[in-house]
Design a protein around this motif. Structure first.
Motif, mmCIF file in Angstrom:
data_model
loop_
_atom_site.group_PDB
_atom_site.id
_atom_site.type_symbol
_atom_site.label_atom_id
_atom_site.label_comp_id
_atom_site.label_asym_id
_atom_site.label_seq_id
_atom_site.Cartn_x
_atom_site.Cartn_y
_atom_site.Cartn_z
ATOM 1 N N MET A 1 -19.215 -0.123 9.799
ATOM 2 C CA MET A 1 -18.622 1.046 10.398
ATOM 3 C C MET A 1 -17.322 0.629 11.093
ATOM 4 N N ALA A 2 -16.259 1.347 10.851
ATOM 5 C CA ALA A 2 -14.971 1.027 11.448
ATOM 6 C C ALA A 2 -14.914 1.533 12.880
ATOM 7 N N THR A 3 -14.300 0.749 13.750
ATOM 8 C CA THR A 3 -14.063 1.206 15.111
ATOM 9 C C THR A 3 -12.789 2.028 15.102
ATOM 10 N N ASN A 4 -12.505 2.676 16.240
ATOM 11 C CA ASN A 4 -11.271 3.452 16.339
ATOM 12 C C ASN A 4 -10.057 2.575 16.067
ATOM 13 N N ASP A 5 -10.049 1.341 16.617
ATOM 14 C CA ASP A 5 -8.927 0.434 16.391
ATOM 15 C C ASP A 5 -8.794 0.064 14.919
ATOM 16 N N GLU A 6 -9.908 -0.213 14.265
ATOM 17 C CA GLU A 6 -9.863 -0.557 12.842
ATOM 18 C C GLU A 6 -9.361 0.609 12.006
ATOM 19 N N ARG A 7 -9.818 1.817 12.341
ATOM 20 C CA ARG A 7 -9.379 2.995 11.608
ATOM 21 C C ARG A 7 -7.879 3.232 11.827
ATOM 22 N N TYR A 8 -7.429 3.072 13.055
ATOM 23 C CA TYR A 8 -6.008 3.227 13.342
ATOM 24 C C TYR A 8 -5.207 2.198 12.554
ATOM 25 N N GLN A 9 -5.677 0.953 12.526
ATOM 26 C CA GLN A 9 -4.997 -0.094 11.771
ATOM 27 C C GLN A 9 -4.982 0.237 10.275
ATOM 28 N N MET A 10 -6.089 0.777 9.773
ATOM 29 C CA MET A 10 -6.171 1.162 8.364
ATOM 30 C C MET A 10 -5.100 2.212 8.054
ATOM 31 N N ILE A 11 -4.993 3.197 8.919
ATOM 32 C CA ILE A 11 -3.994 4.257 8.721
ATOM 33 C C ILE A 11 -2.591 3.685 8.821
ATOM 34 N N GLU A 12 -2.334 2.906 9.865
ATOM 35 C CA GLU A 12 -0.998 2.343 10.070
ATOM 36 C C GLU A 12 -0.583 1.445 8.905
ATOM 37 N N ARG A 13 -1.487 0.605 8.430
ATOM 38 C CA ARG A 13 -1.155 -0.287 7.321
ATOM 39 C C ARG A 13 -0.901 0.497 6.031
ATOM 40 N N ASN A 14 -1.651 1.554 5.814
ATOM 41 C CA ASN A 14 -1.428 2.359 4.612
ATOM 42 C C ASN A 14 -0.091 3.078 4.663
ATOM 43 N N VAL A 15 0.245 3.629 5.811
ATOM 44 C CA VAL A 15 1.508 4.365 5.940
ATOM 45 C C VAL A 15 2.700 3.414 5.903
ATOM 46 N N MET A 16 2.608 2.308 6.629
ATOM 47 C CA MET A 16 3.764 1.429 6.806
ATOM 48 C C MET A 16 3.730 0.176 5.930
ATOM 49 N N ARG A 17 2.850 0.150 4.949
ATOM 50 C CA ARG A 17 2.742 -1.005 4.048
ATOM 51 C C ARG A 17 4.110 -1.361 3.468
ATOM 52 N N ARG A 18 4.823 -0.349 3.030
ATOM 53 C CA ARG A 18 6.188 -0.517 2.514
ATOM 54 C C ARG A 18 7.056 0.499 3.251
ATOM 55 N N PRO A 19 7.688 0.096 4.353
ATOM 56 C CA PRO A 19 8.443 1.055 5.176
ATOM 57 C C PRO A 19 9.449 1.890 4.399
ATOM 58 N N GLU A 20 10.033 1.297 3.358
ATOM 59 C CA GLU A 20 11.042 2.037 2.585
ATOM 60 C C GLU A 20 10.442 3.186 1.779
ATOM 61 N N THR A 21 9.131 3.168 1.558
ATOM 62 C CA THR A 21 8.474 4.244 0.814
ATOM 63 C C THR A 21 7.400 4.947 1.651
ATOM 64 N N ALA A 22 7.449 4.784 2.966
ATOM 65 C CA ALA A 22 6.404 5.337 3.844
ATOM 66 C C ALA A 22 6.261 6.854 3.707
ATOM 67 N N LYS A 23 7.349 7.549 3.517
ATOM 68 C CA LYS A 23 7.276 9.009 3.398
ATOM 69 C C LYS A 23 6.502 9.407 2.140
ATOM 70 N N ALA A 24 6.838 8.800 1.030
ATOM 71 C CA ALA A 24 6.131 9.094 -0.225
ATOM 72 C C ALA A 24 4.692 8.593 -0.163
ATOM 73 N N ASP A 25 4.485 7.426 0.438
ATOM 74 C CA ASP A 25 3.136 6.879 0.553
ATOM 75 C C ASP A 25 2.235 7.784 1.386
ATOM 76 N N THR A 26 2.806 8.395 2.409
ATOM 77 C CA THR A 26 2.037 9.329 3.241
ATOM 78 C C THR A 26 1.499 10.479 2.402
ATOM 79 N N ILE A 27 2.326 11.018 1.536
ATOM 80 C CA ILE A 27 1.893 12.136 0.694
ATOM 81 C C ILE A 27 0.764 11.690 -0.229
ATOM 82 N N VAL A 28 0.877 10.499 -0.799
ATOM 83 C CA VAL A 28 -0.180 9.973 -1.668
ATOM 84 C C VAL A 28 -1.486 9.826 -0.885
#
Length: 133
Positions: A1-28
């Protein structure tokens, strides 16, 4: 089970994995999450949670378009109108708010399972490693 911190990190890493494509990645990320959740709570349930999350996040990011957005076109347009950092910050806030609300409704275990299903198990593992470092 993910903690709040782990979930936040999961979201942050998914959004900002490639900062140059973060906007498009967010939609995906939203599209994948919608596919998983619509199967469980239906389109109207998803749209209601999404619209509520947008409403709440608009306090800090008033440039986000209000309301349900079945194809995420309003979100895409809102993000495209911003620089990378404000768009990334708003994307993280929106996904975090949405998942926090979802946890209140269906519980942490099911929410975490849905996120892993939508975004892949490797994302959750990567997020957990980032917290331990």
């Amino acid at each position: 089970m993910a903690t709040n911190d782990e979930r936040y990190q999961m979201i942050e890493r998914n959004v900002m994995r490639r900062p140059e494509t973060a906007k498009a990645d967010t939609i995906v990320l939203w599209e994948r999450l919608a596919i998983e959740l619509v199967a469980i709570i239906g389109h109207s349930g998803f749209d209601t949670l999404y619209a509520r999350s947008i409403h709440m996040v608009r306090v800090e990011h008033p440039w986000l378009a209000e309301g349900a957005d079945p194809r995420f076109e309003k979100l895409r347009a809102s993000l495209e109108g911003q620089e990378q950092m404000p768009a990334g910050t708003a994307s993280i806030a929106l996904l975090t708010t949405f998942t926090d609300t979802l946890i209140q409704l269906i519980g942490e275990s099911l929410t975490t399972a849905i996120l892993r299903s939508a975004w892949g198990q490797d994302t959750a593992a990567t997020a957990a490693k980032g917290i331990q470092q």
